[in-house]
Design an enzyme around this catalytic site. Structure first.
Site, PDB file in Angstrom:
ATOM      1  N   LYS A  61       0.750  -1.070  -0.082  1.00  0.00           N
ATOM      2  CA  LYS A  61       0.004   0.155  -0.115  1.00  0.00           C
ATOM      3  C   LYS A  61       0.811   1.290   0.082  1.00  0.00           C
ATOM      4  O   LYS A  61       0.569   2.205  -0.738  1.00  0.00           O
ATOM      5  CB  LYS A  61      -1.064  -0.060   1.245  1.00  0.00           C
ATOM      6  N   ALA A  82      -1.046   1.991   6.896  1.00  0.00           N
ATOM      7  CA  ALA A  82      -1.216   0.798   7.999  1.00  0.00           C
ATOM      8  C   ALA A  82      -2.304  -0.227   7.352  1.00  0.00           C
ATOM      9  O   ALA A  82      -2.941   0.024   6.460  1.00  0.00           O
ATOM     10  CB  ALA A  82      -2.052   1.453   9.242  1.00  0.00           C
ATOM     11  N   ASP A  83      -2.005  -1.427   7.818  1.00  0.00           N
ATOM     12  CA  ASP A  83      -2.933  -2.304   7.676  1.00  0.00           C
ATOM     13  C   ASP A  83      -3.274  -3.430   9.036  1.00  0.00           C
ATOM     14  O   ASP A  83      -2.311  -3.310   9.807  1.00  0.00           O
ATOM     15  CB  ASP A  83      -2.636  -3.369   6.575  1.00  0.00           C
ATOM     16  N   THR A  84      -4.632  -3.811   9.370  1.00  0.00           N
ATOM     17  CA  THR A  84      -4.861  -4.717  10.383  1.00  0.00           C
ATOM     18  C   THR A  84      -5.376  -5.895   9.765  1.00  0.00           C
ATOM     19  O   THR A  84      -6.002  -5.988   8.945  1.00  0.00           O
ATOM     20  CB  THR A  84      -5.918  -3.852  11.044  1.00  0.00           C
ATOM     21  N   ALA A 119       0.552  -3.459  11.309  1.00  0.00           N
ATOM     22  CA  ALA A 119       1.685  -2.931  10.522  1.00  0.00           C
ATOM     23  C   ALA A 119       1.344  -1.452  10.167  1.00  0.00           C
ATOM     24  O   ALA A 119       0.322  -1.004   9.618  1.00  0.00           O
ATOM     25  CB  ALA A 119       2.360  -3.582   9.484  1.00  0.00           C
TER      26      ALA A 119
END
Length: 204
Positions: A61, A82-84, A119
């Site tokens: 991303k 960010a990614d969850t 992250a």
């Protein structure tokens, strides 16, 4: 050089905007357009571990956001992505595709602990700073009626693990070991540390 006055947020999440506001960080949106396939970036790979998955997706991303910034010829500034994801053991529990999958995910999580991995990456010039927060969440036992009412509320959709910690599900969260803001989607301790490295101005 003076600190950067703002950061680009490559996310449409209102929760991430709210959390950056909490840090006192000025931010501008840098969102994907119709020509970008964000869902493809989030596609899982066979046998990929949750921590590897969430790091890879976040960096993918971030690279897409870098290209977007150059294409739009916007002023240079750091970019935050960010990614969850939610994990039950090695199994990645992404955003439910429909009500049946949302209910099945909640049944799997009910009465046990699971991990929420977020992250965060910040690009500043050619440099990339990345951090990972892992928080353990314990969900109480849920009745079938409670699961159905929660699914019917619409809240599970668009959420990894089929729930939003800041929503109705909070009534069944027995405990959180780690970062509440990490479960929301942007762990503030790690985010602030990355923004300091990128020399972004914060009201702290």
């Amino acid at each position: 050089m003076p600190p950067h006055a703002f950061v680009y947020l490559a996310s449409a999440s209102p929760r991430r905007r709210q959390l950056l506001d909490q840090l006192g960080v000025a931010h501008r949106p840098l969102l994907a357009d119709d020509g970008e396939d964000v869902e493809q970036l989030e596609a899982e790979r066979r046998a990929e571990l949750p921590a590897d998955y969430v790091r890879r997706v976040t960096l993918a991303k971030l690279q897409a956001a870098r290209r977007r910034l150059a294409r739009l010829r916007l002023p240079e500034a750091p970019i935050l992505c960010a990614d969850t994801t939610v994990a039950a053991g090695r199994r990645i529990l992404g955003k439910p595709r429909d009500a049946a999958e949302a209910a099945a995910t909640l049944r799997l999580l009910a009465g046990r602990s699971h991990r929420v991995l977020t992250a965060v990456a910040v690009a500043a010039g050619r440099r990339t700073h990345l951090d990972l927060n892992v928080t353990r969440v314990h969900l109480a036992v849920l009745s079938e009626g409670s699961i159905q009412r929660y699914v019917d509320s619409g809240e599970p959709f668009g959420k990894a693990g089929a729930y939003a910690v800041q929503g109705r599900i909070a009534a069944w969260i027995d405990r959180i070991d780690g970062s509440y803001t990490g479960v929301m989607g942007l762990p503030l301790f790690e985010t602030a540390r990355l923004l300091r490295r990128a020399r972004v101005q914060m009201d702290l």
